[in-house]
Design a protein around this motif. Structure first.
Motif, PDB file in Angstrom:
ATOM      1  N   ASP A   1     -39.208 -49.437  37.977  1.00  0.00           N
ATOM      2  CA  ASP A   1     -39.389 -50.517  37.007  1.00  0.00           C
ATOM      3  C   ASP A   1     -38.304 -50.502  35.941  1.00  0.00           C
ATOM      4  N   PHE A   2     -37.629 -49.368  35.801  1.00  0.00           N
ATOM      5  CA  PHE A   2     -36.661 -49.189  34.721  1.00  0.00           C
ATOM      6  C   PHE A   2     -35.218 -49.199  35.207  1.00  0.00           C
ATOM      7  N   TYR A   3     -35.007 -49.675  36.429  1.00  0.00           N
ATOM      8  CA  TYR A   3     -33.628 -49.842  36.878  1.00  0.00           C
ATOM      9  C   TYR A   3     -32.869 -50.722  35.888  1.00  0.00           C
ATOM     10  N   LEU A   4     -31.590 -50.459  35.759  1.00  0.00           N
ATOM     11  CA  LEU A   4     -30.737 -51.315  34.942  1.00  0.00           C
ATOM     12  C   LEU A   4     -30.822 -52.752  35.447  1.00  0.00           C
ATOM     13  N   THR A   5     -30.599 -53.704  34.568  1.00  0.00           N
ATOM     14  CA  THR A   5     -30.531 -55.087  35.008  1.00  0.00           C
ATOM     15  C   THR A   5     -29.371 -55.240  35.990  1.00  0.00           C
ATOM     16  N   HIS A   6     -29.394 -56.315  36.732  1.00  0.00           N
ATOM     17  CA  HIS A   6     -28.322 -56.551  37.715  1.00  0.00           C
ATOM     18  C   HIS A   6     -26.959 -56.545  37.029  1.00  0.00           C
ATOM     19  N   GLU A   7     -26.880 -57.165  35.884  1.00  0.00           N
ATOM     20  CA  GLU A   7     -25.617 -57.221  35.147  1.00  0.00           C
ATOM     21  C   GLU A   7     -25.177 -55.837  34.692  1.00  0.00           C
ATOM     22  N   GLU A   8     -26.138 -55.027  34.198  1.00  0.00           N
ATOM     23  CA  GLU A   8     -25.809 -53.676  33.746  1.00  0.00           C
ATOM     24  C   GLU A   8     -25.378 -52.790  34.908  1.00  0.00           C
ATOM     25  N   GLN A   9     -26.019 -52.992  36.076  1.00  0.00           N
ATOM     26  CA  GLN A   9     -25.653 -52.188  37.244  1.00  0.00           C
ATOM     27  C   GLN A   9     -24.245 -52.526  37.724  1.00  0.00           C
ATOM     28  N   LEU A  10     -23.911 -53.810  37.690  1.00  0.00           N
ATOM     29  CA  LEU A  10     -22.561 -54.213  38.065  1.00  0.00           C
ATOM     30  C   LEU A  10     -21.526 -53.584  37.124  1.00  0.00           C
ATOM     31  N   LYS A  11     -21.857 -53.539  35.843  1.00  0.00           N
ATOM     32  CA  LYS A  11     -20.957 -52.940  34.858  1.00  0.00           C
ATOM     33  C   LYS A  11     -20.782 -51.448  35.126  1.00  0.00           C
ATOM     34  N   LEU A  12     -21.891 -50.743  35.433  1.00  0.00           N
ATOM     35  CA  LEU A  12     -21.819 -49.317  35.737  1.00  0.00           C
ATOM     36  C   LEU A  12     -20.929 -49.077  36.957  1.00  0.00           C
ATOM     37  N   ALA A  13     -21.081 -49.918  37.973  1.00  0.00           N
ATOM     38  CA  ALA A  13     -20.269 -49.779  39.183  1.00  0.00           C
ATOM     39  C   ALA A  13     -18.788 -50.003  38.871  1.00  0.00           C
TER      40      ALA A  13
ATOM     41  N   GLU B   1     -17.329 -49.477  36.038  1.00  0.00           N
ATOM     42  CA  GLU B   1     -16.833 -48.367  35.220  1.00  0.00           C
ATOM     43  C   GLU B   1     -16.592 -47.103  36.046  1.00  0.00           C
ATOM     44  N   ASN B   2     -17.202 -47.045  37.226  1.00  0.00           N
ATOM     45  CA  ASN B   2     -17.054 -45.881  38.111  1.00  0.00           C
ATOM     46  C   ASN B   2     -16.660 -46.361  39.510  1.00  0.00           C
ATOM     47  N   PRO B   3     -15.518 -47.012  39.649  1.00  0.00           N
ATOM     48  CA  PRO B   3     -15.177 -47.707  40.893  1.00  0.00           C
ATOM     49  C   PRO B   3     -15.059 -46.809  42.119  1.00  0.00           C
ATOM     50  N   ASP B   4     -14.701 -45.539  41.928  1.00  0.00           N
ATOM     51  CA  ASP B   4     -14.541 -44.650  43.081  1.00  0.00           C
ATOM     52  C   ASP B   4     -15.729 -43.711  43.259  1.00  0.00           C
ATOM     53  N   ASN B   5     -16.780 -43.911  42.462  1.00  0.00           N
ATOM     54  CA  ASN B   5     -17.976 -43.070  42.561  1.00  0.00           C
ATOM     55  C   ASN B   5     -19.043 -43.826  43.344  1.00  0.00           C
ATOM     56  N   LEU B   6     -19.238 -43.445  44.609  1.00  0.00           N
ATOM     57  CA  LEU B   6     -20.181 -44.140  45.483  1.00  0.00           C
ATOM     58  C   LEU B   6     -21.622 -44.034  45.005  1.00  0.00           C
ATOM     59  N   LEU B   7     -21.927 -43.033  44.191  1.00  0.00           N
ATOM     60  CA  LEU B   7     -23.296 -42.801  43.736  1.00  0.00           C
ATOM     61  C   LEU B   7     -23.780 -43.867  42.762  1.00  0.00           C
ATOM     62  N   PHE B   8     -22.846 -44.579  42.150  1.00  0.00           N
ATOM     63  CA  PHE B   8     -23.223 -45.562  41.130  1.00  0.00           C
ATOM     64  C   PHE B   8     -22.855 -46.988  41.519  1.00  0.00           C
ATOM     65  N   GLN B   9     -22.645 -47.220  42.808  1.00  0.00           N
ATOM     66  CA  GLN B   9     -22.284 -48.563  43.245  1.00  0.00           C
ATOM     67  C   GLN B   9     -23.510 -49.444  43.486  1.00  0.00           C
ATOM     68  N   HIS B  10     -24.685 -48.870  43.488  1.00  0.00           N
ATOM     69  CA  HIS B  10     -25.927 -49.638  43.591  1.00  0.00           C
ATOM     70  C   HIS B  10     -27.033 -48.852  42.910  1.00  0.00           C
ATOM     71  N   ARG B  11     -28.175 -49.485  42.727  1.00  0.00           N
ATOM     72  CA  ARG B  11     -29.291 -48.826  42.045  1.00  0.00           C
ATOM     73  C   ARG B  11     -29.792 -47.640  42.862  1.00  0.00           C
ATOM     74  N   GLY B  12     -30.428 -46.698  42.181  1.00  0.00           N
ATOM     75  CA  GLY B  12     -31.069 -45.610  42.902  1.00  0.00           C
ATOM     76  C   GLY B  12     -30.960 -44.266  42.234  1.00  0.00           C
ATOM     77  N   GLN B  13     -29.739 -43.781  42.078  1.00  0.00           N
ATOM     78  CA  GLN B  13     -29.546 -42.431  41.578  1.00  0.00           C
ATOM     79  C   GLN B  13     -29.823 -42.341  40.067  1.00  0.00           C
ATOM     80  N   PRO B  14     -30.128 -41.145  39.569  1.00  0.00           N
ATOM     81  CA  PRO B  14     -30.167 -40.951  38.113  1.00  0.00           C
ATOM     82  C   PRO B  14     -28.882 -41.478  37.486  1.00  0.00           C
ATOM     83  N   GLY B  15     -29.046 -42.232  36.406  1.00  0.00           N
ATOM     84  CA  GLY B  15     -27.914 -42.895  35.784  1.00  0.00           C
ATOM     85  C   GLY B  15     -27.993 -44.396  35.956  1.00  0.00           C
ATOM     86  N   THR B  16     -28.851 -44.850  36.892  1.00  0.00           N
ATOM     87  CA  THR B  16     -28.998 -46.289  37.140  1.00  0.00           C
ATOM     88  C   THR B  16     -30.299 -46.837  36.555  1.00  0.00           C
ATOM     89  N   HIS B  17     -30.888 -46.092  35.621  1.00  0.00           N
ATOM     90  CA  HIS B  17     -32.121 -46.530  34.945  1.00  0.00           C
ATOM     91  C   HIS B  17     -31.888 -46.619  33.440  1.00  0.00           C
TER      92      HIS B  17
END
Length: 294
Positions: A69-81, A83-99
């Motif tokens: 329920d606390f995943y980042l908004t779609h816009e925030e998730q896109l921004k996180l991705a 900011e970390n373009p070569d980090n596969l862990l943050f390219q979509h919701r799921g891992q710690p850091g995406t909430h």
């Protein structure tokens, strides 16, 4: 998942919680706070919904919400991705850091204080399966005025209860044979581990813990595909959710978390509170194979 399988787990979990609730209420006024962990597709959502229904029917007011329920908004998730373009862990919701951990903490504290609380709602089907948080007018209200305050509060999720490791432990796991860890840079796994530390204040609020474990971690791929298939059927939309290829890629994005943190969770979510963890181990068909107290 058949109702018989679900009913078995509900009975086991309900007995566990009723046992601890009785002792808890003799010492504290706040609700019994429960963490519930389980791999994607194992049936967490069905279990907690049925468990809440059972406890409410027994006169125990119960509130359930998910770390999802606390995943980042779609816009925030896109921004996180971005900011970390070569980090596969943050390219979509799921891992710690995406909430939104700050929001999750505020909601949990409000529930612990038995205050009227709005719990966010996240729709995973939006943006072709990328998902987004719904506007506040669609959020769920708990402890509304005139209602019975929740006596049991359950927070569920695939990563709920995961504890961060030392840098040395992360590096050792990265160097060992693995299914997915080798695909990531060590510094990316260390950043994930750093993000996880922000969640531990949430876990520290738990009084008891339930872990729905599996005989093999790889079952998650089958379960997640079944979950997406069921979503399409229930919505009557063949385009809803993810394709098989997307599911494989999506679960691969989660799998490092299982490889890093499941082992320590199996030893006990909180070693300072023995006998407060119920571990239910299931097979591929989700039937109960073993029950442990940790």
């Amino acid at each position: 998942m058949s109702s018989k399988i679900s009913d078995e787990k509900v009975q086991i979990c309900a007995s566990f919680l009723q046992e601890h609730l009785s002792n808890h209420q003799s010492h504290q006024q706040c609700p019994l706070v429960v963490g519930l962990n389980g791999m994607q597709g194992v049936g967490k959502t069905t279990l907690v919904a049925s468990l809440a229904e059972r406890l409410n029917r027994d006169g125990i007011s119960t509130a359930v919400f998910s770390i999802d329920d606390f995943y980042l908004t779609h816009e925030e998730q896109l921004k996180l991705a971005e900011e970390n373009p070569d980090n596969l862990l943050f390219q979509h919701r799921g891992q710690p850091g995406t909430h939104d951990v700050k929001l999750a903490n505020s909601v949990l504290v409000s529930l612990i204080n038995s205050q009227p609380t709005k719990v966010p709602v996240y729709d995973k089907a939006l943006f072709s399966g990328q998902g987004d948080r719904l506007p506040e007018q669609y959020w769920t209200v708990v402890n509304s005025q005139g209602s019975k305050p929740a006596q049991v509060v359950i927070l569920e999720g695939w990563s709920v209860g995961f504890r961060s490791l030392s840098s040395e432990q992360i590096e050792a796991k990265w160097n060992a044979p693995s299914r997915t860890l080798y695909k990531h840079k060590l510094e990316h796994l260390l950043l994930l581990n750093e993000k996880l530390r922000l969640y531990e204040a949430l876990w520290d609020c738990f009084h008891v813990f339930i872990q729905i474990d599996s005989e093999q971690a790889e079952f998650v791929y089958t379960w997640r595909q079944e979950q997406e298939d069921c979503m399409r059927i229930s919505r009557g939309d063949p385009q809803a959710g993810m394709t098989a290829e997307q599911v494989q890629k999506f679960v691969d994005g989660f799998y490092p978390g299982y490889e890093l943190y499941t082992e320590s969770l199996r030893q006990g979510w909180n070693l300072q509170r023995p006998e407060t963890q119920l571990q239910i181990i299931v097979g591929l068909d989700r039937t109960v194979k073993q029950i442990n107290r940790l």
